[in-house]
Design an enzyme around this catalytic site. Sequence first.
Site, PDB file in Angstrom:
ATOM      1  CG  ASP A 121      -0.384   0.267   2.519  1.00 60.52           C
ATOM      2  OD1 ASP A 121       0.861   0.401   2.607  1.00 60.52           O
ATOM      3  OD2 ASP A 121      -1.146   0.362   3.503  1.00 60.52           O
ATOM      4  CB  CYS A 169       0.949  -2.215   4.745  1.00 63.34           C
ATOM      5  SG  CYS A 169       0.884  -3.054   6.344  1.00 63.34           S
ATOM      6  CB  THR A 198       2.558  -1.759  10.879  1.00 68.33           C
ATOM      7  OG1 THR A 198       1.334  -2.299  10.345  1.00 68.33           O
ATOM      8  CG2 THR A 198       2.292  -0.384  11.469  1.00 68.33           C
ATOM      9  CG  HIS A 232      11.230 -23.718  12.537  1.00 68.01           C
ATOM     10  ND1 HIS A 232      11.276 -23.730  13.907  1.00 68.01           N
ATOM     11  CD2 HIS A 232      12.501 -23.960  12.117  1.00 68.01           C
ATOM     12  CE1 HIS A 232      12.515 -23.974  14.314  1.00 68.01           C
ATOM     13  NE2 HIS A 232      13.281 -24.100  13.245  1.00 68.01           N
ATOM     14  CG  HIS A 257       9.451 -27.829  11.505  1.00 69.46           C
ATOM     15  ND1 HIS A 257       9.092 -27.160  12.654  1.00 69.46           N
ATOM     16  CD2 HIS A 257      10.797 -27.956  11.543  1.00 69.46           C
ATOM     17  CE1 HIS A 257      10.180 -26.903  13.357  1.00 69.46           C
ATOM     18  NE2 HIS A 257      11.230 -27.377  12.707  1.00 69.46           N
TER      19      HIS A 257
HETATM   20  C1  RB5 Z   1      -1.852   3.022   6.358  1.00 70.13           C
HETATM   21  O1  RB5 Z   1      -1.853   4.291   6.931  1.00 70.13           O
HETATM   22  C2  RB5 Z   1      -1.513   1.968   7.391  1.00 70.13           C
HETATM   23  O2  RB5 Z   1      -2.583   1.810   8.271  1.00 70.13           O
HETATM   24  C3  RB5 Z   1      -1.157   0.656   6.738  1.00 70.13           C
HETATM   25  O3  RB5 Z   1      -0.101   0.865   5.848  1.00 70.13           O
HETATM   26  C4  RB5 Z   1      -0.725  -0.450   7.650  1.00 70.13           C
HETATM   27  O4  RB5 Z   1       0.251  -0.029   8.537  1.00 70.13           O
HETATM   28  C5  RB5 Z   1      -1.801  -1.198   8.315  1.00 70.13           C
HETATM   29  O5  RB5 Z   1      -1.583  -2.175   9.033  1.00 70.13           O
END
Ligand code: RB5
Length: 142
Positions: free
Chosen positions: A7, A64, A66, A97, A133
């Site tokens: 994203d 993304c 995080t 694993h 595993h």
């Molecule tokens: C976008 O702002 C953010 O929420 C997305 O990239 C991600 O971190 C969501 O888990």
Amino acid sequence: MIALGCDHGGYELMQEVIAHLGERGLEYKNFGTFSKASCDYPEYAKKVAHAVVSGECEKGILICGTGIGISMAANKVPGIRCALCHDCFSAQATREHNDANVLAMGGRIIGAGHALAVVDLFLDTPFSNDERHIRRIKGIEK
Ligand code: RB5
């Protein structure tokens, strides 16, 4: 073939990953997003997940902000084992694993140098094929 998806929060790091895969001569299919404009990560998670489950791509990489939302969305697709990794030990261990077939990272969490080392371990580490595993992975799907 490696399926790629991100994203807006992962867009910049994904450009580094794309350049790195190119330098390594590895083939990839980029499912987007293709700009820093705000977008919804589940769309790209699902595209990559379906490409991996269908066999079109062997593995996937998702980014993304995080890595959390995009990994959650990918793991909703049966057959996907998406591992959120921000360190080399986890990247190696999840291949050995868990036979992880998708790597997720957070573009707002990890620097490019470290991320590319994580990518290399994810791509280059084989599954152990150990019986215990295999049994545990089957248990995930039950
Ligand atoms: C976008 O702002 C953010 O929420 C997305 O990239 C991600 O971190 C969501 O888990």
